[in-house]
Design an enzyme around this catalytic site. Sequence first.
Site, PDB file in Angstrom:
ATOM      1  N   GLU A 150      10.388   2.007   9.187  1.00 19.48           N
ATOM      2  CA  GLU A 150      10.729   2.431   7.821  1.00 19.48           C
ATOM      3  C   GLU A 150      12.210   2.200   7.511  1.00 19.48           C
ATOM      4  OE1 GLU A 150       8.277   2.715   6.045  1.00 19.48           O
ATOM      5  OE2 GLU A 150       6.803   3.127   7.602  1.00 19.48           O
ATOM      6  N   HIS A 169      12.793  -1.194   6.421  1.00 22.03           N
ATOM      7  CA  HIS A 169      12.483  -1.392   4.998  1.00 22.03           C
ATOM      8  C   HIS A 169      13.698  -1.094   4.125  1.00 22.03           C
ATOM      9  CE1 HIS A 169       8.294  -2.466   4.711  1.00 22.03           C
ATOM     10  NE2 HIS A 169       7.887  -1.445   5.458  1.00 22.03           N
ATOM     11  N   GLY A 186       3.762   5.992   7.520  1.00 23.17           N
ATOM     12  CA  GLY A 186       5.120   6.039   6.994  1.00 23.17           C
ATOM     13  C   GLY A 186       5.231   5.207   5.724  1.00 23.17           C
ATOM     14  N   LEU A 189       1.791  -1.701   5.080  1.00 28.41           N
ATOM     15  CA  LEU A 189       1.053  -1.611   3.815  1.00 28.41           C
ATOM     16  C   LEU A 189       1.545  -2.645   2.807  1.00 28.41           C
ATOM     17  CD1 LEU A 189       1.076   2.284   3.507  1.00 28.41           C
ATOM     18  CD2 LEU A 189      -0.905   0.862   4.101  1.00 28.41           C
ATOM     19  N   GLN A 227       9.056   0.387  -0.788  1.00 23.55           N
ATOM     20  CA  GLN A 227       7.642   0.010  -0.887  1.00 23.55           C
ATOM     21  C   GLN A 227       6.970   0.505  -2.163  1.00 23.55           C
ATOM     22  OE1 GLN A 227       6.825   1.385   3.370  1.00 23.55           O
ATOM     23  NE2 GLN A 227       5.361  -0.282   3.108  1.00 23.55           N
TER      24      GLN A 227
HETATM   25 ZN    ZN Z   1       6.058  -1.221   6.377  1.00 17.46          ZN
END
Ligand code: ZN
Length: 174
Positions: free
Chosen positions: A141, A144, A46, A99, A51
């Site tokens: 997600e 985020h 995801g 990530l 990001q």
């Molecule tokens: Zn993440």
Amino acid sequence: MALRSIVVIPHEALNRKAKKINNIDDKIRLLAIDMAETMYKAPGVGLAANQVGELLRLIVVDVVYPYAEGKDKKKDPLVLINPEIVQSEGESVNEEGCLSVPDFGVEVTRAERCQVRCVDLEGNPLNIDAEGLLARALQHEIDHLNGLTILEHASFLKRDLYRRRLKKKTRRDR
Ligand code: ZN
């Protein structure tokens, strides 16, 4: 189509709230395609727009591809615009990585099942009933988009330790 660079802690986009998308134009469509490619390349299950440094409520998810084999292995990303958790149920604890938070893992308690309301790339309303890994990925997600990473789910001590390790590393890399 282009790969985007994934920003990492302490990039400010990771701690800011993303804005609602009111108009799905070519820029948004291109961002979604780029984000999907970037997610597959990373690889990850995801990716949220924060990001890649874009403060827009857009996420891409694919929890099937990394585990599929042979002719079942087909890239079919879910693209969610303005996703919102409208219902959640149960509880599950599992280790997560991100990530944008390299070399860090933490056990995160999430709802076992959740229902997410959003619109797709064509602007059609979409309701997703998710459980297990998909439910976890969606919650991660959507976090985020609200400016939260897995660091905020870690204990103060663990978070502090990670920030110190990060500082040391940045100093070394200079
Ligand atoms: Zn993440």
